[in-house]
Design an enzyme around this catalytic site. Structure first.
Site, PDB file in Angstrom:
ATOM      1  CG  HIS A 348      -2.029  -0.921   1.201  1.00 10.62           C
ATOM      2  ND1 HIS A 348      -3.285  -0.610   0.726  1.00 10.62           N
ATOM      3  CD2 HIS A 348      -2.079  -2.216   1.576  1.00 10.62           C
ATOM      4  CE1 HIS A 348      -4.064  -1.673   0.829  1.00 10.62           C
ATOM      5  NE2 HIS A 348      -3.359  -2.667   1.342  1.00 10.62           N
ATOM      6  CE  LYS A 534      -6.292  13.951   0.275  1.00  8.56           C
ATOM      7  NZ  LYS A 534      -6.572  12.720  -0.446  1.00  8.56           N
ATOM      8  NE  ARG A 535      -3.704  10.004  10.323  1.00  7.82           N
ATOM      9  CZ  ARG A 535      -3.355   8.989  11.110  1.00  7.82           C
ATOM     10  NH1 ARG A 535      -4.122   7.918  11.195  1.00  7.82           N
ATOM     11  NH2 ARG A 535      -2.257   9.038  11.814  1.00  7.82           N
ATOM     12  CE  LYS A 540      -2.199  10.799   3.360  1.00 10.68           C
ATOM     13  NZ  LYS A 540      -2.925   9.921   2.415  1.00 10.68           N
ATOM     14  CB  THR A 642     -10.091   5.304  -1.215  1.00  8.84           C
ATOM     15  OG1 THR A 642      -9.583   5.571   0.094  1.00  8.84           O
ATOM     16  CG2 THR A 642      -9.473   4.027  -1.755  1.00  8.84           C
ATOM     17  CE  LYS A 646     -14.020   6.102   0.588  1.00  9.17           C
ATOM     18  NZ  LYS A 646     -13.125   6.123   1.756  1.00  9.17           N
TER      19      LYS A 646
HETATM   20  O1  73E Z   1      -2.758   5.805  -0.895  1.00  9.32           O
HETATM   21  C1  73E Z   1      -3.318   5.176   0.238  1.00  9.32           C
HETATM   22  C2  73E Z   1      -4.205   4.039  -0.228  1.00  9.32           C
HETATM   23  O2  73E Z   1      -5.316   4.519  -0.943  1.00  9.32           O
HETATM   24  C3  73E Z   1      -2.213   4.640   1.151  1.00  9.32           C
HETATM   25  O3  73E Z   1      -1.432   5.719   1.635  1.00  9.32           O
HETATM   26  C4  73E Z   1      -2.830   3.893   2.321  1.00  9.32           C
HETATM   27  O4  73E Z   1      -3.618   2.804   1.787  1.00  9.32           O
HETATM   28  C5  73E Z   1      -4.716   3.235   0.977  1.00  9.32           C
HETATM   29  C6  73E Z   1      -5.478   2.009   0.550  1.00  9.32           C
HETATM   30  O5  73E Z   1      -4.751   1.258  -0.362  1.00  9.32           O
HETATM   31  C7  73E Z   1      -1.801   3.331   3.245  1.00  9.32           C
HETATM   32  N1  73E Z   1      -1.926   3.213   4.573  1.00  9.32           N
HETATM   33  C8  73E Z   1      -0.802   2.636   5.022  1.00  9.32           C
HETATM   34  N2  73E Z   1      -0.006   2.432   4.005  1.00  9.32           N
HETATM   35  N3  73E Z   1      -0.622   2.869   2.887  1.00  9.32           N
HETATM   36  C9  73E Z   1      -0.506   2.310   6.409  1.00  9.32           C
HETATM   37  C10 73E Z   1       0.785   1.953   6.782  1.00  9.32           C
HETATM   38  C11 73E Z   1       1.054   1.658   8.097  1.00  9.32           C
HETATM   39  C12 73E Z   1       0.061   1.692   9.038  1.00  9.32           C
HETATM   40  C13 73E Z   1      -1.232   2.022   8.667  1.00  9.32           C
HETATM   41  C14 73E Z   1      -1.519   2.327   7.355  1.00  9.32           C
END
Ligand code: 73E
Length: 809
Positions: A348, A534-535, A540, A642, A646
């Site tokens: 991810h 978003k976070r 970002k 995502t 939405k």
């Molecule tokens: O771009 C997003 C993505 O849409 C990405 O940053 C996020 O996952 C979403 C779903 O695919 C994400 N979260 C984490 N890594 N990528 C993450 C890593 C460590 C702890 C918690 C979350």
């Protein structure tokens, strides 16, 4: 589900009285909600049982989605919708003199995830059940979810999220399905009955993993799948060994709280304990299930797929090996074949700091047998690849190296499929970040662009828009999202376009009522609503958004009579508690809001709303009211995103860099219907490589940008002396890691185009309609269909659903 209003009223009232022994008229909304939740769970328990039995009896292949986060949002309304009784129940409650919306709001929103990754897991659960696919979630039942965010003097303060205070009506505790997870101790060898030496474990700390199951209700198809979340407890027979509160606490701690880090920051023993805890429990429960089928181990991958959602559950690989080797007496070769065929992994993020790795000593001490298994996986991997790829490449792919166990390497070597979450992201994995592995295992790599469930994010969140779409193209899009494209036929229909505008206005009014009542901020619903939710993370680039706001503020101050398009800038974002730069940006936004929102001269030309405690429920309020969707990460950094999907689904126009799924959004909606700006990922790579980026020069030679940046340090924005200086320095002197200065001009230009277009309501609504009508491909139904066919090899148990998706995509 068949239910008449009359029967509902009778049965629900009876349930209430059975539970509370007093009249419903004297009850609180929470009591009404609790009774209704229980009533629903009872109503679907038969289907839940039947679904489980069918999977077992027919021995269909099932997927287990292992994820350290699930972010389901409130479940009452979505369960009612999926059971097909939303309107019946809503009407029935009105008849009983109860306030449906109050009941809905009294449900807590479980914050068992940080952001996109956890929410994706929950959208997937909805799609898996709605497509009639045999699939289950496996995760952690955190006692406390992600912190509750408060702003005090503009600073983020984190409070515990005691989401279970009033119980949880959806879950069922199943102590009969509990398993034991072992930590620590030593590994020894003893002679088994067959004369072989067998590893055994001594002096381990044994923890009881107790599952809590929640039904995942499919959309009007009688399918109820299972989400299993594990809770850590002291095994009853070991109570005697726990003498002090501290010892007891150590056990409870394992599932006490969700780690608040999204793609960034720290690793600690506790996190590793959490990861092993829920993967080991999950693997053991899958094995218990499989044994009931009576099939041989060789058939395991024909009946079971296990998906590893990011690396957090990747210990599932050595754990399955351990069980097959030590408990089921399989040979290494047999166990390894089965494990690889069973496991698949999604990456991810490409952020280096988010790549999990654990110090060898930590793994050895906490999980001695698992460490041995990983060592052997690594030894065989290196041995096999050395002659084929030479030592440089091979050692770069080592699972154990530089004093660490590298979890992504383990996940890739131990599974048959590795996927990224958007086309661009997968390309970057294959050709850059994971290129060494791509050279070794090209066939393992594949893309699965993320998706969202249209049922929660359109039907439930935006009921007015749903009614309009239903009236124009029918209701099939709820199970066949490709149908949304039929809405394009109304591109020149003025009545539809006007209605779109009216619906948006009504949703904006709803949000304005929220900001007024909850925050004391009055915003003009006629202004343009610009949303970034978003976070909070430097990549970002919420800060780029801030620079644009400051630019607008200066314009208005320079000429208070200026006819500028009024805008409300809406932010929702939590920062990891340890991420001080992100917290400084939060303080900056709040200080700027304080300045702008109270400046008479600005009036309602400019407002900033930074909602506290952003989460799924607030997203459901904000997204339908959004007109501009800010997707402005530095190209190459956001794996997918995502909220972009939405917001588009709800008719917002996107301002975007070519990053993550924005690229595919551009492809589907067309370049004319969104606003692109900034560097692309190739250009970013080149600048990074040749070291030719000098933000200081841009600062010195771009007078407008200089003016904007100076407000951070010249006292224009009150009360940010320290934060303003840190942020200014990071941009001007410390290399501006995310190229904000470089992208500033082109961002401002795109924003001007947005203002211009907004003057023409018809044209704006046409583009909005094109966005709605082009968002079908981003339904999680499609995403899940691809996972099911290409990775998991599982089949829908509903023949018609399967056909429908094929016919129309
Ligand atoms: O771009 C997003 C993505 O849409 C990405 O940053 C996020 O996952 C979403 C779903 O695919 C994400 N979260 C984490 N890594 N990528 C993450 C890593 C460590 C702890 C918690 C979350």
């Amino acid at each position: 589900m068949d239910l008449t209003k009359k029967r509902f009223k009778e049965e629900f009232s009876q349930t209430f009285e059975n539970m509370y022994a007093f009249d419903i008229k004297n009850s609180t909304a929470i009591q009404q909600y609790t009774a209704l939740g229980n009533y629903l769970r009872f109503s679907y328990s038969d289907d839940w049982n039947k679904t489980n039995k069918k999977y077992l009896n027919e021995q269909v292949k099932q997927v287990y989605y292992f994820s350290i986060e699930f972010l389901p949002g409130r479940m009452l309304k979505s369960n009612l919708l999926n059971l097909g009784i939303l309107d019946t129940v809503r009407d029935g409650l009105v008849d009983l003199g109860l306030d449906f919306e109050e009941i809905v709001k009294s449900e807590v929103d479980p914050g068992l995830g940080n952001g996109g990754l956890g929410r994706l897991a929950s959208c997937f659960m909805d799609s898996i059940a709605s497509l009639g696919l045999p699939g289950n979630g496996n995760g952690i039942r955190y006692r406390y979810g992600l912190f509750q965010q408060k702003f005090v003097d503009g600073y983020q303060v984190e409070l515990p999220d005691n989401w279970l205070r009033n119980g949880n009506v959806w879950e069922v505790r199943k102590e009969n399905k509990a398993v034991t997870v072992r930590f620590g101790g030593q590994v020894g060898l003893v002679e088994a009955a067959n004369g072989h030496l067998k590893p055994t474990y001594f002096n381990t700390q044994n923890i009881l993993a107790v599952p809590y199951d929640t039904g995942m209700v499919g959309y009007q198809n009688d399918v109820i799948n299972n989400l299993r979340l594990w809770s850590a407890e002291i095994p009853p027979e070991e109570e005697i060994h726990y003498h002090t509160i501290a010892e007891r606490e150590q056990v409870n701690q394992i599932t006490e709280v969700l780690y608040p880090d999204d793609s960034n920051h720290e690793g600690q023993t506790l996190r590793l304990r959490q990861e092993y805890f829920f993967t080991s429990a999950g693997i053991q429960s899958v094995i218990q299930y499989y044994k009931q089928t009576g099939l041989s181990w060789q058939n395991f991958p024909d009946k079971i797929a296990i998906h590893i959602n990011d690396t957090h559950p990747s210990l599932a690989i050595p754990e399955l090996m351990r069980v097959l080797l030590d408990e089921e007496d399989l040979s290494w070769e047999q166990a390894w074949e089965i494990t690889k065929k069973t496991m698949s992994y999604t990456n991810h993020t490409v952020l280096q700091e988010a790549m999990e790795k654990w110090p060898i000593d930590m793994v050895k001490k906490l999980l001695p047998r698992i460490y041995q298994v990983i060592e052997e996986i690594n030894r065989r991997h290196i041995e096999k690849k050395l002659s084929l790829y030479g030592s440089d490449l091979t050692y770069r792919t080592a699972i154990i190296a530089d004093g660490y166990v590298k979890m992504a390497h383990l996940a890739i070597v131990g599974s048959h499929s590795v996927n990224g979450v958007a086309k661009l992201h997968t390309e970057i994995l294959m050709h850059d970040v994971l290129n060494d592995f791509y050279q070794m295992y090209p066939a393992k790599f594949n893309n699965k662009t993320n998706g969202i469930t249209q049922r929660r994010w359109l039907h439930l969140a935006n009921e007015e828009l749903t009614k309009l779409i239903d009236s124009k193209i029918g209701t099939d899009w709820k199970t066949n999202p490709a149908e949304l494209k039929l809405f394009k036929a109304f591109i020149a229909d003025q009545e539809t376009l006007d209605k779109l505008g009216t619906i948006k206005l009504v949703n904006k009014e709803k949000f304005a009522a929220y900001t007024k009542n909850e925050m004391g901020i009055e915003i003009n619903p006629e202004a343009l609503f610009d949303v970034q939710i978003k976070r909070l993370h430097a990549y970002k680039r919420q800060l780029l958004n801030v620079l644009h706001i400051i630019d607008r503020y200066l314009k208005i101050k320079e000429d208070p009579t200026l006819a500028i398009q009024p805008r409300v800038f809406i932010f929702g974002a939590k920062a990891a508690p340890s991420y001080s730069y992100a917290k400084q940006i939060i303080k900056l936004i709040n200080a700027l809001a304080e300045l702008i929102n109270n400046d008479q001269e600005v009036d309602d030309k400019l407002k900033i709303v930074f909602v506290e405690n952003y989460g799924v429920s607030l997203a459901e309020l904000i997204i339908p009211a959004a007109e501009v969707s800010e997707q402005i990460s530095l190209a190459g950094k956001e794996a997918s995103g995502t909220s972009n999907m939405k917001l588009m689904l709800n008719g917002a126009l996107t301002i975007a860099t070519l990053d993550g799924a924005n690229v595919e959004i551009r492809d589907f909606v067309g370049e004319d219907n969104l606003f692109l700006f900034g560097l692309n990922d190739q250009e970013v790579q080149i600048l990074n490589k040749n070291g030719s980026y000098h933000p200081r020069e841009i600062y010195e030679t771009n007078p407008r940008l200089k003016q904007v940046l100076n407000t951070l340090i010249d006292g224009t924005i009150p009360d940010i002396e320290m934060e303003g200086r840190v942020i200014f320095d990071s941009l001007v002197y410390h290399n501006d890691e995310y190229f904000l200065l470089k992208d500033f001009d082109s961002y401002i230009q795109a924003q001007e185009e947005i203002d211009l277009l907004y003057q023409n309501k018809t044209k704006w609504n046409q583009k909005s309609l094109m966005n709605i009508a082009s968002s079908g491909p981003f339904s999680a139904d499609f995403t899940i269909q691809r996972y099911a066919e290409e990775i998991w090899k599982i089949d829908s148990q509903l023949i018609d659903v399967h056909q429908k998706l094929f016919l129309t995509e």
